[in-house]
Design a protein around this motif. Structure first.
Motif, PDB file in Angstrom:
ATOM      1  N   THR A  61       0.813  -1.217   0.000  1.00 37.77           N
ATOM      2  CA  THR A  61       0.000   0.000   0.000  1.00 37.77           C
ATOM      3  C   THR A  61       0.848   1.270   0.000  1.00 37.77           C
ATOM      4  O   THR A  61       0.310   2.364  -0.070  1.00 37.77           O
ATOM      5  N   ASP A  62       2.160   1.147   0.051  1.00 41.61           N
ATOM      6  CA  ASP A  62       3.059   2.297   0.138  1.00 41.61           C
ATOM      7  C   ASP A  62       3.539   2.723  -1.251  1.00 41.61           C
ATOM      8  O   ASP A  62       4.440   2.111  -1.820  1.00 41.61           O
ATOM      9  N   ASN A  63       2.928   3.783  -1.792  1.00 42.98           N
ATOM     10  CA  ASN A  63       3.308   4.261  -3.122  1.00 42.98           C
ATOM     11  C   ASN A  63       4.773   4.676  -3.181  1.00 42.98           C
ATOM     12  O   ASN A  63       5.465   4.384  -4.154  1.00 42.98           O
ATOM     13  N   ALA A  64       5.253   5.365  -2.161  1.00 39.58           N
ATOM     14  CA  ALA A  64       6.630   5.863  -2.184  1.00 39.58           C
ATOM     15  C   ALA A  64       7.625   4.709  -2.268  1.00 39.58           C
ATOM     16  O   ALA A  64       8.585   4.765  -3.043  1.00 39.58           O
ATOM     17  N   MET A  65       7.413   3.656  -1.519  1.00 41.54           N
ATOM     18  CA  MET A  65       8.325   2.514  -1.560  1.00 41.54           C
ATOM     19  C   MET A  65       8.277   1.829  -2.924  1.00 41.54           C
ATOM     20  O   MET A  65       9.303   1.411  -3.456  1.00 41.54           O
ATOM     21  N   THR A  66       7.102   1.755  -3.506  1.00 43.06           N
ATOM     22  CA  THR A  66       6.956   1.165  -4.831  1.00 43.06           C
ATOM     23  C   THR A  66       7.727   1.978  -5.861  1.00 43.06           C
ATOM     24  O   THR A  66       8.465   1.437  -6.678  1.00 43.06           O
ATOM     25  N   VAL A  67       7.600   3.286  -5.810  1.00 42.40           N
ATOM     26  CA  VAL A  67       8.261   4.177  -6.770  1.00 42.40           C
ATOM     27  C   VAL A  67       9.775   4.117  -6.627  1.00 42.40           C
ATOM     28  O   VAL A  67      10.510   4.130  -7.620  1.00 42.40           O
ATOM     29  N   GLU A  68      10.270   4.039  -5.412  1.00 38.59           N
ATOM     30  CA  GLU A  68      11.716   4.001  -5.178  1.00 38.59           C
ATOM     31  C   GLU A  68      12.384   2.811  -5.853  1.00 38.59           C
ATOM     32  O   GLU A  68      13.556   2.860  -6.193  1.00 38.59           O
ATOM     33  N   ASN A  69      11.639   1.735  -6.051  1.00 34.58           N
ATOM     34  CA  ASN A  69      12.196   0.522  -6.655  1.00 34.58           C
ATOM     35  C   ASN A  69      12.138   0.515  -8.177  1.00 34.58           C
ATOM     36  O   ASN A  69      12.582  -0.438  -8.805  1.00 34.58           O
ATOM     37  N   ALA A  70      11.598   1.563  -8.792  1.00 34.64           N
ATOM     38  CA  ALA A  70      11.258   1.509 -10.214  1.00 34.64           C
ATOM     39  C   ALA A  70      12.349   2.017 -11.139  1.00 34.64           C
ATOM     40  O   ALA A  70      12.947   3.047 -10.900  1.00 34.64           O
ATOM     41  N   ASP A  71      12.570   1.250 -12.211  1.00 26.81           N
ATOM     42  CA  ASP A  71      13.263   1.774 -13.385  1.00 26.81           C
ATOM     43  C   ASP A  71      12.228   2.453 -14.278  1.00 26.81           C
ATOM     44  O   ASP A  71      12.504   3.453 -14.930  1.00 26.81           O
ATOM     45  N   ILE A  72      11.036   1.863 -14.309  1.00 28.07           N
ATOM     46  CA  ILE A  72       9.921   2.363 -15.110  1.00 28.07           C
ATOM     47  C   ILE A  72       8.714   2.471 -14.178  1.00 28.07           C
ATOM     48  O   ILE A  72       8.407   1.533 -13.442  1.00 28.07           O
ATOM     49  N   LEU A  73       8.029   3.615 -14.229  1.00 30.87           N
ATOM     50  CA  LEU A  73       6.860   3.838 -13.380  1.00 30.87           C
ATOM     51  C   LEU A  73       5.612   3.950 -14.245  1.00 30.87           C
ATOM     52  O   LEU A  73       5.584   4.705 -15.223  1.00 30.87           O
ATOM     53  N   VAL A  74       4.584   3.194 -13.870  1.00 29.54           N
ATOM     54  CA  VAL A  74       3.294   3.246 -14.552  1.00 29.54           C
ATOM     55  C   VAL A  74       2.273   3.764 -13.552  1.00 29.54           C
ATOM     56  O   VAL A  74       2.078   3.169 -12.491  1.00 29.54           O
ATOM     57  N   LEU A  75       1.655   4.899 -13.883  1.00 26.99           N
ATOM     58  CA  LEU A  75       0.586   5.444 -13.045  1.00 26.99           C
ATOM     59  C   LEU A  75      -0.731   4.901 -13.568  1.00 26.99           C
ATOM     60  O   LEU A  75      -1.295   5.417 -14.531  1.00 26.99           O
ATOM     61  N   ALA A  76      -1.188   3.826 -12.970  1.00 24.50           N
ATOM     62  CA  ALA A  76      -2.383   3.115 -13.425  1.00 24.50           C
ATOM     63  C   ALA A  76      -3.565   3.483 -12.537  1.00 24.50           C
ATOM     64  O   ALA A  76      -4.158   2.626 -11.875  1.00 24.50           O
TER      65      ALA A  76
END
Length: 94
Positions: A61-76
């Motif tokens: 549920t943590d958007n920030a942690m998800t984003v920190e791991n991304a090479d590519i980010l999809v805002l779905a």
């Protein structure tokens, strides 16, 4: 798989609804690694549905942690949620 994209890229999805589910299904069918996919969503049912696609997908549920791991980010997310989503993820994307 689109040109320039590799199964080694880490792809993070903010939003785990129908759009994310369909894209992730396509990525997995194209042999993208499940352990390179991250999904955040506030709805536990959406996350369970995503997890059912592949056991190695990281969900939470943590958007920030998800984003920190991304090479590519999809805002779905739905268009009306996009501004709020960007506010909560912009610091993590830096």
């Amino acid at each position: 798989m689109p040109p320039g994209m590799s199964v080694e890229h880490t792809i993070a999805f903010v939003g785990g609804g129908n759009m994310a589910h369909a894209i992730i299904g396509g990525l997995l069918n194209a042999d993208h690694r499940g352990d390179r996919l991250y999904v955040s969503d506030p709805d536990a049912n959406s996350l369970s549905r995503i997890s059912a696609l592949h056991a190695d997908i990281t969900t939470g549920t943590d958007n920030a942690m998800t984003v920190e791991n991304a090479d590519i980010l999809v805002l779905a997310v739905k268009p009306q949620l996009l501004e709020t989503c960007l506010l909560y993820t912009s610091d993590a994307a830096d």
